[in-house]
Design a protein around this motif. Structure first.
Motif, PDB file in Angstrom:
ATOM      1  N   LEU A 455       0.854  -1.346  -0.238  1.00 48.52           N
ATOM      2  CA  LEU A 455      -0.021   0.045   0.097  1.00 48.52           C
ATOM      3  C   LEU A 455       0.792   1.326  -0.041  1.00 48.52           C
ATOM      4  O   LEU A 455       0.532   2.119  -0.670  1.00 48.52           O
ATOM      5  N   CYS A 456       1.997   1.125   0.583  1.00 49.77           N
ATOM      6  CA  CYS A 456       2.860   2.189   0.719  1.00 49.77           C
ATOM      7  C   CYS A 456       3.431   2.589  -0.799  1.00 49.77           C
ATOM      8  O   CYS A 456       3.399   3.863  -1.149  1.00 49.77           O
ATOM      9  N   ALA A 459       0.619   4.286  -2.562  1.00 53.81           N
ATOM     10  CA  ALA A 459       0.277   5.565  -2.145  1.00 53.81           C
ATOM     11  C   ALA A 459       1.443   6.536  -2.906  1.00 53.81           C
ATOM     12  O   ALA A 459       0.977   7.796  -2.836  1.00 53.81           O
ATOM     13  N   LEU A 486      -0.791   5.722   3.165  1.00 52.63           N
ATOM     14  CA  LEU A 486      -1.631   6.230   2.391  1.00 52.63           C
ATOM     15  C   LEU A 486      -2.344   7.686   2.806  1.00 52.63           C
ATOM     16  O   LEU A 486      -2.736   8.483   1.889  1.00 52.63           O
ATOM     17  N   LEU A 490      -3.002  11.281   0.373  1.00 56.89           N
ATOM     18  CA  LEU A 490      -4.523  11.390   0.175  1.00 56.89           C
ATOM     19  C   LEU A 490      -4.567  12.770  -0.183  1.00 56.89           C
ATOM     20  O   LEU A 490      -5.530  13.043  -1.180  1.00 56.89           O
ATOM     21  N   LEU A 498     -12.825   5.823  -1.377  1.00 50.68           N
ATOM     22  CA  LEU A 498     -11.825   4.956  -0.693  1.00 50.68           C
ATOM     23  C   LEU A 498     -12.538   3.917   0.087  1.00 50.68           C
ATOM     24  O   LEU A 498     -13.132   3.912   1.126  1.00 50.68           O
TER      25      LEU A 498
END
Length: 752
Positions: A455-456, A459, A486, A490, A498
């Protein structure tokens, strides 16, 4: 529709020989060593020979061999070789089907293309009967096909399923002289037809009878009426090149027909509504399927993403195995795995290692693949790549494909096995694909194996996606660390939606996300249901929600929120500034189902409802609310003028609480959906509520309340945060009503 290295189609798909002298035998058959094989007199073959004078003929003469001067050469077969004696004319592709107004999803366009390509389709039942008729039966070439075997191509536009068969020719003289592949095909068709008999005019796989474009609906309805008698056959139309395309010897008009056939064959194999059966076990003595040029092309275009079509690798079965299997077992065993689409350059490199009869075949195959690829991949707006069993390796292979997309808006990679490494590769691909960065709007990675590191990585790429609006990451392995990464990205995105449902996010990640949300100027929906957020995280969100001017839906269902968190959220609800951007009556999407809220928390929420004039939907399912809390909610409900849907599924509400709800129902003008399943409601309370609901003129079937616990085990939470978002038709929550049959359960999921 494939032939081996030496015996690909005699015409063969791109090369056209000149008739110098018409013989009763048929063309040449090159064996693996390059020598000429034996001719087959029984198939009325013709050996096409030319002398040196024919090499100077004009191109137009090459296309009309029966219309011009015939050479009197009497050179023998043993002196004839492909390189020396056969003049060839290349066949070019037709170009983009989309540019012609065609579609890979329309049955009407498929039928039109089949007609334009002069394709003769064969009834599947006729082929099955032929395979059973007698020992030694073989396929007739198109010229000898009896009328009763032929299916009108227009029937495909009316709903008859199309089956395209990809296979290897055994010899140049005849595609299947021993009938080996016919017997396999006949056995398969018997299974298909038997299973299909219960579903008239519809194949067993999706899609079957296709929906037509709006502009063509009237025309198609007329055509459907015209093909009613055909539909009664419960049959399929088979595209089999030996029977569907004119074979040698051919007259000039037949040759031109064969050229039209070859120009469009890629469209038929790639179409969404075409079943494809690949007979990958080559006949005895023939070169393997995997080494053939035409079968390689047919497999490649068939596996390009175009709907949920079934592509079956029949080579996984033997004829003996077929005798003991039913059709569902065949589907399960033979489903071909879809690899990442090859770019035209990758296909060209692969084709160089394959065998074709004529060198010009490569040019035609490359052109045909390029045309289909540009329509389905390079020009795609949506790419459905879900449920393909892909992992990190396939993500690395997607670079070329995604880089070539010029207008891709929706990328669906849900329900695969993508982990952190795959997510990192996807992020690198997006960063190195300028056109993708400008066009991508929806990205679905739900139901994968992505963790915090993955996820990083994603992101880091999100701020570069200029138009990204929706990110689905539900049901992965994301924790607080990933959400913190994240949250940092954002505010620099234009994200509106999301979804992080079903992960491992706790109060730490919730706190960072709460701090970022007020700085996200476009954020409208946040789904954090089924995580590990407790009262502490709920308090953080309560402080942030009034600052989120555009937030329309916020989901904390099935977390660990208790009465303390409910108090904080109840205090915040009236302060949320959602009226300018609310949907469906300006509803607040604050949801608290699945927590630990009891009568005390319900009372606090009831007091908040008095001040929430725009609250439209409230989910308090799977808590510990009893009759006391229900009474307080019932007293507040008439003051919440926009409340339309209330979910109290699986609580502790008995007849006294249901009685208070029955008193409130007539005063709630907008309320039209109420669920009380799996509460200890008695028959008397359920009947009283049903009478009040009917007397108030509420919609039938929208009250879900049955006495006792008869519905234990039915799916509960449906993810209300997804309502109003871009979901597929029919994916909203489904209801079970009193006195109705048990219907499909209400566990829908957010979808692109």
């Amino acid at each position: 529709m494939g032939v081996n290295s030496s015996v690909e189609r005699p015409l063969d798909h791109v090369s056209v020989g000149i008739d110098a002298e018409v013989k009763p035998e048929r063309g040449f058959c090159c064996c693996r060593s390059g020598d000429l094989g034996e001719t087959d007199v029984t198939t009325a073959s013709v050996i096409r020979q030319v002398d040196e004078s024919t090499e100077t003929l004009a191109v137009e003469n090459l296309l009309h061999p029966f219309e011009d001067t015939v050479s009197q050469s009497s050179s023998s077969l043993s002196d004839c070789s492909p390189e020396e004696s056969f003049t060839k004319v290349s066949i070019s592709g037709r170009g983009s089907w989309h540019a012609e107004g065609g579609s890979y999803t329309s049955c009407a366009d498929l039928a039109k293309s089949l007609c334009e390509g002069d394709a003769v389709l064969v009834w599947g039942s006729w082929l099955a009967d032929l395979a059973r008729s007698k020992r030694g039966a073989v396929l007739p070439r198109r010229q000898q096909l009896p009328p009763e075997a032929i299916c009108n191509a227009a029937d495909v536009g009316g709903g008859i399923p199309l089956l395209a068969v990809s296979y290897c020719w055994a010899t140049a003289a005849h595609a299947d002289p021993e009938g080996q592949q016919l017997r396999i095909l006949g056995q398969l068709l018997d299974l298909w037809l038997s299973a299909n008999s219960a579903h008239q005019s519809q194949s067993l796989h999706s899609p079957a009878t296709c929906s037509q474009d709006e502009a063509l609906r009237d025309e198609e309805s007329k055509r459907l009426q015209a093909t009613t008698s055909s539909l009664q056959r419960k049959d399929c139309a088979v595209l089999l090149d030996w029977c569907s395309c004119y074979q040698e010897p051919r007259f000039a008009d037949e040759r031109r027909s064969a050229e039209r056939f070859l120009q469009q064959v890629g469209r038929w194999f790639a179409h969404e509504h075409t079943m494809v059966w690949m007979l990958t076990n080559s006949p005895i003595g023939a070169e393997p399927y995997s080494l053939r040029g035409w079968p390689t092309f047919e497999r490649a275009v068939s596996l390009l993403p175009a709907g949920n079509k079934n592509v079956l690798d029949i080579g996984r079965l033997s004829l003996e195995t077929l005798r003991v299997l039913d059709w569902p077992s065949v589907l399960q065993t033979c489903q071909a795995k879809r690899p990442p689409p090859m770019t035209p350059l990758e296909f060209q490199a692969q084709l160089k290692r394959k065998h074709v009869s004529w060198s010009l075949d490569r040019d035609l195959l490359e052109a045909l693949y390029q045309e289909v690829y540009e329509d389905l991949i390079a020009g795609a707006v949506e790419m459905p790549l879900a449920r393909l069993d892909w992992g990190d390796v396939e993500m690395g292979q997607l670079y070329g494909t995604l880089s070539s997309c010029t207008q891709l808006q929706r990328l669906d990679l849900a329900r695969n096995h993508i982990g952190d490494a795959g997510a990192e590769k996807l992020a690198e691909t997006m960063l190195n694909s300028p056109r993708l960065l400008q066009s991508l709007v929806f990205l679905d990675l739900s139901d994968n194996e992505i963790g915090d590191l993955g996820l990083c990585s994603l992101a880091g790429a999100l701020p570069s996606l200029a138009d990204i609006q929706s990110l689905d990451l539900d049901r992965n392995f994301i924790g607080d660390l990933g959400v913190c990464g994240l949250a940092t990205a954002l505010p620099r995105t234009g994200l509106r939606r999301l979804v992080l449902r079903g992960n491992e996010i706790g109060d730490g990640g919730a706190g960072e996300l709460a701090l970022a949300m007020p700085r996200c100027s476009n954020l409208q929906l946040v789904d954090l249901s089924e995580n590990e957020v407790s009262d502490i995280g709920a308090e953080r969100f309560a402080a942030a929600l009034p600052k989120c001017d555009k937030l329309q839906r916020f989901d904390l269902a099935r977390n660990r929120v208790g009465d303390r968190g409910a108090l904080s959220l109840a205090t915040a609800l009236p302060k949320c500034k959602l009226e300018a951007f609310g949907l469906g009556g300006h509803e607040v999407g604050e949801i608290l189902g699945g927590g630990r809220i009891g009568d005390g928390g319900a009372g606090l929420l009831a007091s908040a409802l008095l001040r929430c004039e725009r609250l439209c939907k409230l989910d308090l399912s799977e808590n510990q609310i009893g009759d006391g809390g229900t009474a307080q909610l019932a007293a507040a409900m008439p003051h919440c003028g926009q409340l339309a849907e209330l979910d109290l599924y699986r609580n502790c509400i008995a007849d006294p609480g249901v009685g208070r709800l029955a008193e409130a129902v007539p005063q709630c003008g907008h309320l039209d959906w109420l669920r009380l399943l799996e509460n200890p409601v008695g028959a008397k309370g359920a009947r009283r509520l049903a009478e009040a609901w009917e007397a108030a003129g509420k919609p039938k079937g929208r009250l879900l309340c049955q006495p006792g616990e008869k519905n234990r085990g039915l799916a509960g939470y449906a993810g209300w945060a997804s309502w109003g978002s871009p979901v597929a038709p029919g994916e909203g929550p489904q209801v079970l009503h009193q006195g109705a049959a048990q219907e499909s359960k209400s566990s829908s999921r957010t979808s692109l």
